[in-house]
Design an enzyme around this catalytic site. Sequence first.
Site, mmCIF file in Angstrom:
data_model
loop_
_atom_site.group_PDB
_atom_site.id
_atom_site.type_symbol
_atom_site.label_atom_id
_atom_site.label_comp_id
_atom_site.label_asym_id
_atom_site.label_seq_id
_atom_site.Cartn_x
_atom_site.Cartn_y
_atom_site.Cartn_z
ATOM 1 N N HIS A 76 0.848 -1.196 0.000
ATOM 2 C CA HIS A 76 0.000 0.000 0.000
ATOM 3 C C HIS A 76 0.885 1.248 0.000
ATOM 4 O O HIS A 76 1.905 1.289 0.684
ATOM 5 C CB HIS A 76 -0.878 0.046 1.257
ATOM 6 C CG HIS A 76 -1.969 -0.969 1.260
ATOM 7 N ND1 HIS A 76 -2.879 -1.063 2.279
ATOM 8 C CD2 HIS A 76 -2.297 -1.957 0.378
ATOM 9 C CE1 HIS A 76 -3.740 -2.044 2.030
ATOM 10 N NE2 HIS A 76 -3.393 -2.611 0.889
ATOM 11 N N TYR A 205 -8.800 4.940 8.565
ATOM 12 C CA TYR A 205 -8.877 5.317 9.982
ATOM 13 C C TYR A 205 -9.998 6.343 10.121
ATOM 14 O O TYR A 205 -10.004 7.335 9.388
ATOM 15 C CB TYR A 205 -7.576 5.969 10.459
ATOM 16 C CG TYR A 205 -6.385 5.063 10.599
ATOM 17 C CD1 TYR A 205 -5.645 4.663 9.495
ATOM 18 C CD2 TYR A 205 -5.978 4.611 11.862
ATOM 19 C CE1 TYR A 205 -4.529 3.836 9.640
ATOM 20 C CE2 TYR A 205 -4.862 3.788 12.002
ATOM 21 C CZ TYR A 205 -4.150 3.412 10.891
ATOM 22 O OH TYR A 205 -3.044 2.596 11.027
ATOM 23 N N PRO A 296 -1.735 0.355 19.331
ATOM 24 C CA PRO A 296 -1.605 -0.143 17.954
ATOM 25 C C PRO A 296 -2.030 0.851 16.870
ATOM 26 O O PRO A 296 -1.894 0.564 15.693
ATOM 27 C CB PRO A 296 -2.503 -1.378 17.932
ATOM 28 C CG PRO A 296 -3.434 -1.208 19.072
ATOM 29 C CD PRO A 296 -2.727 -0.408 20.088
ATOM 30 N N LYS A 300 2.883 -0.032 15.026
ATOM 31 C CA LYS A 300 4.333 0.009 15.246
ATOM 32 C C LYS A 300 4.898 -1.137 16.070
ATOM 33 O O LYS A 300 6.112 -1.345 16.063
ATOM 34 C CB LYS A 300 4.682 1.326 15.961
ATOM 35 C CG LYS A 300 4.495 2.550 15.084
ATOM 36 C CD LYS A 300 5.409 2.492 13.893
ATOM 37 C CE LYS A 300 5.052 3.516 12.844
ATOM 38 N NZ LYS A 300 5.592 3.150 11.537
ATOM 39 N N TYR A 388 4.723 6.796 9.529
ATOM 40 C CA TYR A 388 3.915 5.597 9.296
ATOM 41 C C TYR A 388 4.697 4.556 8.481
ATOM 42 O O TYR A 388 4.686 3.374 8.798
ATOM 43 C CB TYR A 388 2.617 5.961 8.567
ATOM 44 C CG TYR A 388 1.530 4.911 8.721
ATOM 45 C CD1 TYR A 388 1.513 3.776 7.912
ATOM 46 C CD2 TYR A 388 0.543 5.026 9.698
ATOM 47 C CE1 TYR A 388 0.549 2.791 8.060
ATOM 48 C CE2 TYR A 388 -0.429 4.050 9.851
ATOM 49 C CZ TYR A 388 -0.422 2.933 9.023
ATOM 50 O OH TYR A 388 -1.382 1.953 9.175
HETATM 51 P P1 FAS Z 1 5.730 -11.143 21.481
HETATM 52 O O1 FAS Z 1 4.820 -10.965 22.663
HETATM 53 O O2 FAS Z 1 5.163 -11.216 20.128
HETATM 54 O O3 FAS Z 1 6.573 -12.495 21.673
HETATM 55 C C1 FAS Z 1 7.045 -12.872 22.947
HETATM 56 C C2 FAS Z 1 7.131 -14.391 22.958
HETATM 57 O O4 FAS Z 1 7.710 -14.795 24.202
HETATM 58 C C3 FAS Z 1 5.756 -15.031 22.860
HETATM 59 O O5 FAS Z 1 5.737 -16.010 21.865
HETATM 60 C C4 FAS Z 1 5.536 -15.625 24.253
HETATM 61 O O6 FAS Z 1 4.790 -16.819 24.215
HETATM 62 C C5 FAS Z 1 6.971 -15.884 24.693
HETATM 63 N N1 FAS Z 1 7.135 -15.928 26.151
HETATM 64 C C6 FAS Z 1 6.520 -15.135 27.072
HETATM 65 N N2 FAS Z 1 6.918 -15.486 28.313
HETATM 66 C C7 FAS Z 1 7.820 -16.527 28.159
HETATM 67 C C8 FAS Z 1 8.567 -17.314 29.065
HETATM 68 N N3 FAS Z 1 8.488 -17.114 30.373
HETATM 69 N N4 FAS Z 1 9.367 -18.284 28.563
HETATM 70 C C9 FAS Z 1 9.469 -18.477 27.220
HETATM 71 N N5 FAS Z 1 8.771 -17.769 26.308
HETATM 72 C C10 FAS Z 1 7.956 -16.795 26.785
HETATM 73 N N6 FAS Z 1 1.167 -4.590 16.893
HETATM 74 C C11 FAS Z 1 0.901 -3.966 15.729
HETATM 75 O O7 FAS Z 1 1.799 -3.362 15.139
HETATM 76 N N7 FAS Z 1 -0.382 -3.984 15.202
HETATM 77 C C12 FAS Z 1 -1.403 -4.660 15.812
HETATM 78 O O8 FAS Z 1 -2.536 -4.676 15.326
HETATM 79 C C13 FAS Z 1 -1.150 -5.351 17.020
HETATM 80 N N8 FAS Z 1 -2.148 -6.068 17.634
HETATM 81 C C14 FAS Z 1 -1.867 -6.718 18.811
HETATM 82 C C15 FAS Z 1 -2.847 -7.476 19.483
HETATM 83 C C16 FAS Z 1 -2.562 -8.127 20.692
HETATM 84 C C17 FAS Z 1 -3.645 -8.933 21.401
HETATM 85 C C18 FAS Z 1 -1.277 -8.020 21.261
HETATM 86 C C19 FAS Z 1 -0.963 -8.679 22.586
HETATM 87 C C20 FAS Z 1 -0.297 -7.285 20.605
HETATM 88 C C21 FAS Z 1 -0.579 -6.643 19.373
HETATM 89 N N9 FAS Z 1 0.403 -5.916 18.680
HETATM 90 C C22 FAS Z 1 0.159 -5.274 17.519
HETATM 91 C C23 FAS Z 1 1.713 -5.809 19.187
HETATM 92 C C24 FAS Z 1 2.468 -7.055 18.798
HETATM 93 O O9 FAS Z 1 2.430 -7.258 17.420
HETATM 94 C C25 FAS Z 1 3.856 -6.918 19.362
HETATM 95 O O10 FAS Z 1 4.372 -5.609 19.176
HETATM 96 C C26 FAS Z 1 4.837 -7.914 18.803
HETATM 97 O O11 FAS Z 1 4.286 -9.184 18.923
HETATM 98 C C27 FAS Z 1 6.132 -7.741 19.578
HETATM 99 O O12 FAS Z 1 6.940 -8.837 19.322
HETATM 100 P P2 FAS Z 1 7.843 -9.462 20.487
HETATM 101 O O13 FAS Z 1 8.570 -8.387 21.167
HETATM 102 O O14 FAS Z 1 8.576 -10.573 19.856
HETATM 103 O O15 FAS Z 1 6.823 -9.992 21.593
HETATM 104 C C1 PHB Z 2 -3.885 -4.432 11.480
HETATM 105 O O1 PHB Z 2 -4.108 -4.673 10.279
HETATM 106 O O2 PHB Z 2 -3.906 -5.330 12.359
HETATM 107 C C2 PHB Z 2 -3.595 -3.021 11.900
HETATM 108 C C3 PHB Z 2 -3.418 -2.042 10.943
HETATM 109 C C4 PHB Z 2 -3.144 -0.738 11.339
HETATM 110 C C5 PHB Z 2 -3.065 -0.443 12.686
HETATM 111 C C6 PHB Z 2 -3.240 -1.446 13.657
HETATM 112 C C7 PHB Z 2 -3.512 -2.734 13.259
HETATM 113 O O3 PHB Z 2 -2.802 0.833 13.071
#
Ligand code: FAS
Ligand code: PHB
Length: 394
Positions: A76, A205, A296, A300, A388
């Site tokens: 995009h 948005y 979110p 980022k 962005y």
């Molecule tokens: P992560 O949390 O992805 O990974 C950490 C890993 O460590 C996990 O697999 C976990 O199981 C593991 N772990 C935890 N404790 C442990 C332990 N004690 N022993 C071993 N392993 C362990 N970001 C966006 O940009 N857009 C979004 O729309 C968005 N939606 C999200 C929705 C939800 C519900 C959540 C929780 C986050 C969302 N995020 C979003 C943010 C998300 O994408 C994070 O920024 C991204 O996963 C960060 O990656 P990590 O730092 O690797 O952490």
């Molecule tokens: C998504 O596609 O999950 C998404 C896109 C834009 C955002 C947050 C989440 O700002």
Amino acid sequence: MPISQRTQVGIVGAGPAGLVLSHLLYLQGIDSVVVENRSRQYVEERVRAGVLEQGTVDLLTAMGVGERMKTEGLVHYGIELRFEGRSHRIDFQDLTGGKGITIYAQAEVLKDLNNARVATGGQVFFEVENVSVQDYDGAKPKIRYEKDGNACELTCDFIAGCDGFHGICRPSIPDGVLTEYVREYPFGWLGILADAAPSSEELIYTYHDRGFALLSMRTPQISRLYLQCDPEEDIDLWSDEKIWQELQTRLASNGWTLTEGPILQKGITGMRSFVVEPMQYGNLFLAGDSAHIVPPTGAKGLNLAVADVQVLARALTRFYATGSRCLLNKYSATCLRRVWKVQRFSWWMTSMLHRFPNESPFDHRRQLAELDYVTSSRAAALTLAENYVGLPME
Ligand code: FAS
Ligand code: PHB
């Protein structure tokens, strides 16, 4: 007696931070072991991020894990801001000299990374239990864990805490070392995956009297949509009909219709800004959500995690090549310069686009003025666009 193992870099967590770091180190000939407490299937099925910055796409491509992203990702070159029933496109291509974003689910990125790790003999241990980290203030840090009932002790030179916001690495750092910076938001996002073709080519948005909404997507057949809700909302009180009705209201625009379809997944995510400083202690380095959380709205979270581990991989490569710790010693300061700029952008997007429960009429008019300014001034639109698509890496 625990089973003793040895590697150069021990990594806790197989999310984006842990797996990107592990593969980056492999490409530099540096050994690592990843321990993850969930199953590979669970991690690869979690519904999370969807937007990849240009820099993240370029890195994954350079790492040799971008093949499927290139064919299946949706590129995009703009987003739409919708308010007071009018739509305004922010043209990334024009404003940033050709940069864009790619829509490619975090789960797909993790599948590609796991496959690459397996193909290159990477050691990623899933479904481990009782993980703890020790002695990282000394020369022989250890990760202790259990796998299939066996106690294991992994001795390494460095530990990367890539275990997310609820992990064990950050809390293991002694009291008094870390400073936490927190902002909680008085709302959350209700997110759905729907079997419905996206009703827009690009993300929309919206700022609406009833609250924020976002139209995103995963594929040409699957829509990803969000609406602002109370952070304590009970998802069971939101029928599919009620969700679609609210999205129709908030996304409404003359001559435009929102295509509905069966909802495949729904959930509520809280919203907070969080940073911990410093992001390192001894030979323990925090990366990704273990060190920071962004709302979110700016898409980022994943991208910032990838940026952290790029800095860490570069510092570890320098150490193993020359013995110099100079980049390792600057890891936290280097990451935090980007972290705080991304925190600012994510807070700004969130503050501009959401209705706040206790806002005054002045606040409401100021938000509308902000949106009017961003969609009518090239300078203002450029600040949104360059953040962005992703700020340049240092
Ligand atoms: P992560 O949390 O992805 O990974 C950490 C890993 O460590 C996990 O697999 C976990 O199981 C593991 N772990 C935890 N404790 C442990 C332990 N004690 N022993 C071993 N392993 C362990 N970001 C966006 O940009 N857009 C979004 O729309 C968005 N939606 C999200 C929705 C939800 C519900 C959540 C929780 C986050 C969302 N995020 C979003 C943010 C998300 O994408 C994070 O920024 C991204 O996963 C960060 O990656 P990590 O730092 O690797 O952490
Ligand atoms: C998504 O596609 O999950 C998404 C896109 C834009 C955002 C947050 C989440 O700002």
